[in-house]
Motif scaffolding. Structure first.
Motif, PDB file in Angstrom:
ATOM      1  N   ASP A  40       3.965  12.529   4.918  1.00  0.00           N
ATOM      2  CA  ASP A  40       4.636  12.236   3.654  1.00  0.00           C
ATOM      3  C   ASP A  40       3.956  11.052   2.974  1.00  0.00           C
ATOM      4  OD1 ASP A  40       6.511  12.276   1.604  1.00  0.00           O
ATOM      5  OD2 ASP A  40       8.217  12.479   2.970  1.00  0.00           O
ATOM      6  N   THR A  41       4.400  10.727   1.772  1.00  0.00           N
ATOM      7  CA  THR A  41       3.940   9.539   1.054  1.00  0.00           C
ATOM      8  C   THR A  41       5.162   8.726   0.644  1.00  0.00           C
ATOM      9  OG1 THR A  41       1.968  10.656   0.201  1.00  0.00           O
ATOM     10  CG2 THR A  41       2.695   8.674  -0.952  1.00  0.00           C
ATOM     11  N   VAL A  42       5.152   7.445   0.979  1.00  0.00           N
ATOM     12  CA  VAL A  42       6.302   6.583   0.701  1.00  0.00           C
ATOM     13  C   VAL A  42       5.820   5.339  -0.038  1.00  0.00           C
ATOM     14  CG1 VAL A  42       8.250   5.318   1.689  1.00  0.00           C
ATOM     15  CG2 VAL A  42       7.394   7.374   2.838  1.00  0.00           C
ATOM     16  N   GLU A  43       6.529   4.965  -1.092  1.00  0.00           N
ATOM     17  CA  GLU A  43       6.197   3.757  -1.839  1.00  0.00           C
ATOM     18  C   GLU A  43       7.350   2.761  -1.746  1.00  0.00           C
ATOM     19  OE1 GLU A  43       4.952   4.408  -5.820  1.00  0.00           O
ATOM     20  OE2 GLU A  43       3.141   5.513  -5.250  1.00  0.00           O
ATOM     21  N   VAL A  44       6.997   1.496  -1.553  1.00  0.00           N
ATOM     22  CA  VAL A  44       7.989   0.416  -1.497  1.00  0.00           C
ATOM     23  C   VAL A  44       7.655  -0.572  -2.606  1.00  0.00           C
ATOM     24  CG1 VAL A  44       8.962  -1.451  -0.119  1.00  0.00           C
ATOM     25  CG2 VAL A  44       8.272   0.684   0.989  1.00  0.00           C
ATOM     26  N   ASP A  45       8.586  -0.767  -3.516  1.00  0.00           N
ATOM     27  CA  ASP A  45       8.371  -1.663  -4.651  1.00  0.00           C
ATOM     28  C   ASP A  45       9.074  -2.993  -4.381  1.00  0.00           C
ATOM     29  OD1 ASP A  45       7.658  -2.703  -7.048  1.00  0.00           O
ATOM     30  OD2 ASP A  45       8.921  -1.407  -8.282  1.00  0.00           O
ATOM     31  N   ILE A  46       8.318  -3.992  -3.964  1.00  0.00           N
ATOM     32  CA  ILE A  46       8.877  -5.295  -3.616  1.00  0.00           C
ATOM     33  C   ILE A  46       9.309  -6.039  -4.882  1.00  0.00           C
ATOM     34  CG2 ILE A  46       8.392  -7.534  -2.554  1.00  0.00           C
ATOM     35  CD1 ILE A  46       8.516  -5.312  -0.519  1.00  0.00           C
ATOM     36  N   LYS A  47      10.535  -6.561  -4.863  1.00  0.00           N
ATOM     37  CA  LYS A  47      11.059  -7.318  -6.004  1.00  0.00           C
ATOM     38  C   LYS A  47      11.085  -8.819  -5.744  1.00  0.00           C
ATOM     39  CE  LYS A  47      12.070  -3.547  -8.316  1.00  0.00           C
ATOM     40  NZ  LYS A  47      11.297  -3.159  -9.516  1.00  0.00           N
ATOM     41  N   ASP A  48      11.182  -9.200  -4.473  1.00  0.00           N
ATOM     42  CA  ASP A  48      11.304 -10.615  -4.101  1.00  0.00           C
ATOM     43  C   ASP A  48      10.312 -10.910  -2.982  1.00  0.00           C
ATOM     44  OD1 ASP A  48      12.124 -13.080  -2.894  1.00  0.00           O
ATOM     45  OD2 ASP A  48      14.111 -12.837  -3.791  1.00  0.00           O
ATOM     46  N   LYS A  49       9.552 -11.979  -3.105  1.00  0.00           N
ATOM     47  CA  LYS A  49       8.509 -12.278  -2.119  1.00  0.00           C
ATOM     48  C   LYS A  49       9.063 -12.621  -0.736  1.00  0.00           C
ATOM     49  CE  LYS A  49       8.045 -17.182  -3.379  1.00  0.00           C
ATOM     50  NZ  LYS A  49       7.116 -18.218  -3.890  1.00  0.00           N
ATOM     51  N   SER A  50      10.381 -12.849  -0.621  1.00  0.00           N
ATOM     52  CA  SER A  50      10.972 -13.132   0.690  1.00  0.00           C
ATOM     53  C   SER A  50      11.344 -11.858   1.449  1.00  0.00           C
ATOM     54  CB  SER A  50      12.225 -14.002   0.530  1.00  0.00           C
ATOM     55  OG  SER A  50      13.229 -13.317  -0.202  1.00  0.00           O
ATOM     56  N   GLU A  51      11.134 -10.700   0.837  1.00  0.00           N
ATOM     57  CA  GLU A  51      11.480  -9.432   1.488  1.00  0.00           C
ATOM     58  C   GLU A  51      10.522  -9.123   2.642  1.00  0.00           C
ATOM     59  OE1 GLU A  51      11.693  -6.352  -1.455  1.00  0.00           O
ATOM     60  OE2 GLU A  51      13.145  -7.448  -2.680  1.00  0.00           O
ATOM     61  N   THR A  52      11.019  -8.348   3.622  1.00  0.00           N
ATOM     62  CA  THR A  52      10.213  -7.932   4.769  1.00  0.00           C
ATOM     63  C   THR A  52      10.217  -6.411   4.869  1.00  0.00           C
ATOM     64  OG1 THR A  52      12.106  -8.057   6.280  1.00  0.00           O
ATOM     65  CG2 THR A  52      10.769 -10.036   6.038  1.00  0.00           C
ATOM     66  N   CYS A  53       9.233  -5.874   5.583  1.00  0.00           N
ATOM     67  CA  CYS A  53       9.111  -4.421   5.736  1.00  0.00           C
ATOM     68  C   CYS A  53       8.989  -4.053   7.207  1.00  0.00           C
ATOM     69  CB  CYS A  53       7.894  -3.898   4.977  1.00  0.00           C
ATOM     70  SG  CYS A  53       7.991  -4.112   3.189  1.00  0.00           S
ATOM     71  N   MET A  54       9.785  -3.082   7.646  1.00  0.00           N
ATOM     72  CA  MET A  54       9.736  -2.561   9.004  1.00  0.00           C
ATOM     73  C   MET A  54       9.306  -1.094   8.933  1.00  0.00           C
ATOM     74  SD  MET A  54      10.891  -5.149  10.811  1.00  0.00           S
ATOM     75  CE  MET A  54      10.501  -6.484   9.679  1.00  0.00           C
ATOM     76  N   LEU A  55       8.128  -0.780   9.406  1.00  0.00           N
ATOM     77  CA  LEU A  55       7.618   0.592   9.397  1.00  0.00           C
ATOM     78  C   LEU A  55       7.634   1.095  10.835  1.00  0.00           C
ATOM     79  CD1 LEU A  55       4.520  -0.038   7.079  1.00  0.00           C
ATOM     80  CD2 LEU A  55       6.929   0.190   6.442  1.00  0.00           C
ATOM     81  N   ILE A  56       8.542   2.019  11.139  1.00  0.00           N
ATOM     82  CA  ILE A  56       8.802   2.402  12.524  1.00  0.00           C
ATOM     83  C   ILE A  56       8.643   3.915  12.717  1.00  0.00           C
ATOM     84  CG2 ILE A  56      10.429   2.223  14.450  1.00  0.00           C
ATOM     85  CD1 ILE A  56       9.728  -0.486  13.258  1.00  0.00           C
ATOM     86  N   THR A  94       1.429   9.587   7.657  1.00  0.00           N
ATOM     87  CA  THR A  94       2.103   9.249   6.402  1.00  0.00           C
ATOM     88  C   THR A  94       1.366   8.120   5.690  1.00  0.00           C
ATOM     89  OG1 THR A  94       4.276   9.982   7.169  1.00  0.00           O
ATOM     90  CG2 THR A  94       4.258   8.333   5.431  1.00  0.00           C
ATOM     91  N   VAL A  95       1.322   8.202   4.369  1.00  0.00           N
ATOM     92  CA  VAL A  95       0.742   7.143   3.545  1.00  0.00           C
ATOM     93  C   VAL A  95       1.884   6.264   3.039  1.00  0.00           C
ATOM     94  CG1 VAL A  95      -0.558   6.595   1.464  1.00  0.00           C
ATOM     95  CG2 VAL A  95      -1.192   8.586   2.846  1.00  0.00           C
ATOM     96  N   ILE A  96       1.813   4.970   3.340  1.00  0.00           N
ATOM     97  CA  ILE A  96       2.865   4.033   2.929  1.00  0.00           C
ATOM     98  C   ILE A  96       2.232   2.957   2.053  1.00  0.00           C
ATOM     99  CG2 ILE A  96       4.645   2.422   3.708  1.00  0.00           C
ATOM    100  CD1 ILE A  96       4.658   3.984   6.387  1.00  0.00           C
ATOM    101  N   LYS A  97       2.720   2.834   0.827  1.00  0.00           N
ATOM    102  CA  LYS A  97       2.183   1.861  -0.124  1.00  0.00           C
ATOM    103  C   LYS A  97       3.233   0.797  -0.407  1.00  0.00           C
ATOM    104  CE  LYS A  97      -0.731   5.377  -2.328  1.00  0.00           C
ATOM    105  NZ  LYS A  97      -1.062   6.072  -3.597  1.00  0.00           N
ATOM    106  N   ILE A  98       2.905  -0.447  -0.056  1.00  0.00           N
ATOM    107  CA  ILE A  98       3.824  -1.568  -0.281  1.00  0.00           C
ATOM    108  C   ILE A  98       3.275  -2.392  -1.441  1.00  0.00           C
ATOM    109  CG2 ILE A  98       4.974  -3.552   0.762  1.00  0.00           C
ATOM    110  CD1 ILE A  98       4.410  -2.299   3.496  1.00  0.00           C
ATOM    111  N   LYS A  99       3.980  -2.358  -2.556  1.00  0.00           N
ATOM    112  CA  LYS A  99       3.503  -3.013  -3.768  1.00  0.00           C
ATOM    113  C   LYS A  99       4.059  -4.432  -3.880  1.00  0.00           C
ATOM    114  CE  LYS A  99       3.202   1.365  -6.322  1.00  0.00           C
ATOM    115  NZ  LYS A  99       3.656   2.111  -7.522  1.00  0.00           N
TER     116      LYS A  99
END
Length: 400
Positions: free
Chosen positions: A264-280, A285-290
């Motif tokens: 699959d392809t998943v996009e994550v649109d970060i709004k706050d620089k304090s956010e974290t990402c858990m990819l489990i 899959t293609v994961i794009k963290i913006k």
């Protein structure tokens, strides 16, 4: 994501194995391990309560943690009361690392707190290993490995779920001191000083055919056989279908969770620089963290392409295979553990960053040039140690 069920899995798969091997050792070790079991049960109650209530006040939280603090203190007191015992190194290994369970009150980095306690334990477990290898004491060797593995896996659990501190339920009830954690019944194994454990298992095996003496005969009609469905040359079972997990894309408490995606392809649109990402547990899959964010953990991901812009602190890569990570601008550091065939793609815009590698192989930095050509730089994952009579010299084995 169920914090309590994940912790129960940690208990069942890691801690209970440690408790069982303890039963083969000195009865005094069993006594201390039984106190540790109480520590684990108390922290489980705290996690269970946190799933039900809003974040309490500092005074209320201190009250909640009193039983846990008491058991941690009892574990350390046991060592002080038995310093002249032949198993003192075992007591010290646990006593020095038992504060790891105080992670529930550590912010914003509870995971590294556990790792620090694990390092403290290894000073003493290394002593045990040296002595046990001389005596060919396999049980003690396994004991040290299981304790360290449990601490490390608890750190991974905390990084995954309680990244910046114990997670409370923002929609839960207000704590008033009367809440009961109904599902907080003890899940840990307790030990006794008589029989059981691996000794009991070997005694059963040595009994030969008598081991089946107490088994009840099952009639053919009562046997449970998985139903099979055929489609061409493929054969699937209902059990296999049950193992397919639903993909999860979830945002809660400034934490993104991307889990169980396949092809699959998943996009994550970060709004706050304090956010974290858990990819489990993602596959192919293609994961794009913006945009810029604080931290990313990638665990059990195979054949994935992960694109990141800027990570302020750390990119943790754990138990991944044949995975590609594209770093456009900046990352504080990259930690790679228990992984194979990891490609770190960097560009002209990518800033300098350190890479820490442990128990991994086939790690390559791929420099992508402006004309889209690539240059590969294999990283050494081997260290050569040389004993020269008085000291040890260590150096990286260069990749040819």
């Amino acid at each position: 994501m169920n914090s309590l069920s994940e912790f129960d899995t940690l208990i069942e798969e890691d801690f209970n194995a440690f408790v069982k091997i303890s039963q083969t050792l000195d009865p005094k070790i069993i006594e201390q391990v039984n106190i540790v079991s109480k520590v684990v049960n108390e922290i489980r109650k705290v996690i269970s309560l946190a799933e039900k209530i809003k974040k309490p006040t500092e005074i209320q939280f201190a009250e909640i943690l009193k039983p846990l603090a008491q058991q941690i203190g009892d574990t350390q007191a046991f060592r002080n009361d038995n310093r002249k015992n032949v198993s003192e190194n075992y007591f010290a290994a646990i006593s020095e690392s038992i504060p790891a369970f105080a992670w529930v009150q550590v912010t914003p980095t509870p995971g590294p707190h556990i790792n620090g306690m694990c390092d403290a334990a290894q000073y003493y477990t290394n002593r045990i290993l040296v002595d046990s290898k001389k005596k060919n004491d396999t049980d003690s060797i396994i004991w040290t490995q299981l304790w360290i593995d449990f601490l490390k896996n608890m750190a991974l659990y905390v990084k995954k779920i309680h990244t910046t501190g114990l997670v409370w339920n923002p929609k839960g009830t207000v704590y008033d001191g009367t809440q009961v954690t109904e599902d907080a019944a003890p899940k840990t194994t307790t030990t006794t000083t008589t029989g059981g454990g691996l000794t009991s298992l070997f005694n059963d095996l040595n009994s030969g055919l008598n081991i089946t003496k107490g088994l009840k005969h099952v009639k053919k009609g009562d046997k449970i056989i998985p139903t099979l469905k055929t489609s061409g040359s493929k054969v699937t079972t209902t059990a296999t279908k049950a193992q397919i997990k639903k993909p999860i894309k979830q945002y809660a408490g400034k934490k993104w969770t991307i889990e169980n995606f396949v092809k699959d392809t998943v996009e994550v649109d970060i709004k706050d620089k304090s956010e974290t990402c858990m990819l489990i547990s993602n596959t192919e899959t293609v994961i794009k963290i913006k945009n810029k964010h604080n931290y990313t953990l990638i665990e059990n991901c195979n054949k994935c392409h992960v694109h990141v812009d800027t990570i302020i602190s750390t990119l943790d890569i754990v138990k991944c295979k044949r995975a590609h990570f594209h770093i456009t601008n900046r990352v504080g550091s990259v930690n790679i553990s228990s992984s194979d065939e990891i490609h770190l793609h960097v560009y002209d815009s990518t800033e300098e960053f350190p890479v820490l590698i442990s128990t991994s192989c086939n790690v390559i930095i791929v420099k992508v040039h402006a004309d889209n050509t690539e240059t590969e730089y294999p990283l050494s994952t081997q260290v050569l140690h040389t004993w020269n009579k008085n000291t040890i010299k260590s150096g990286i084995v260069p990749v040819e």
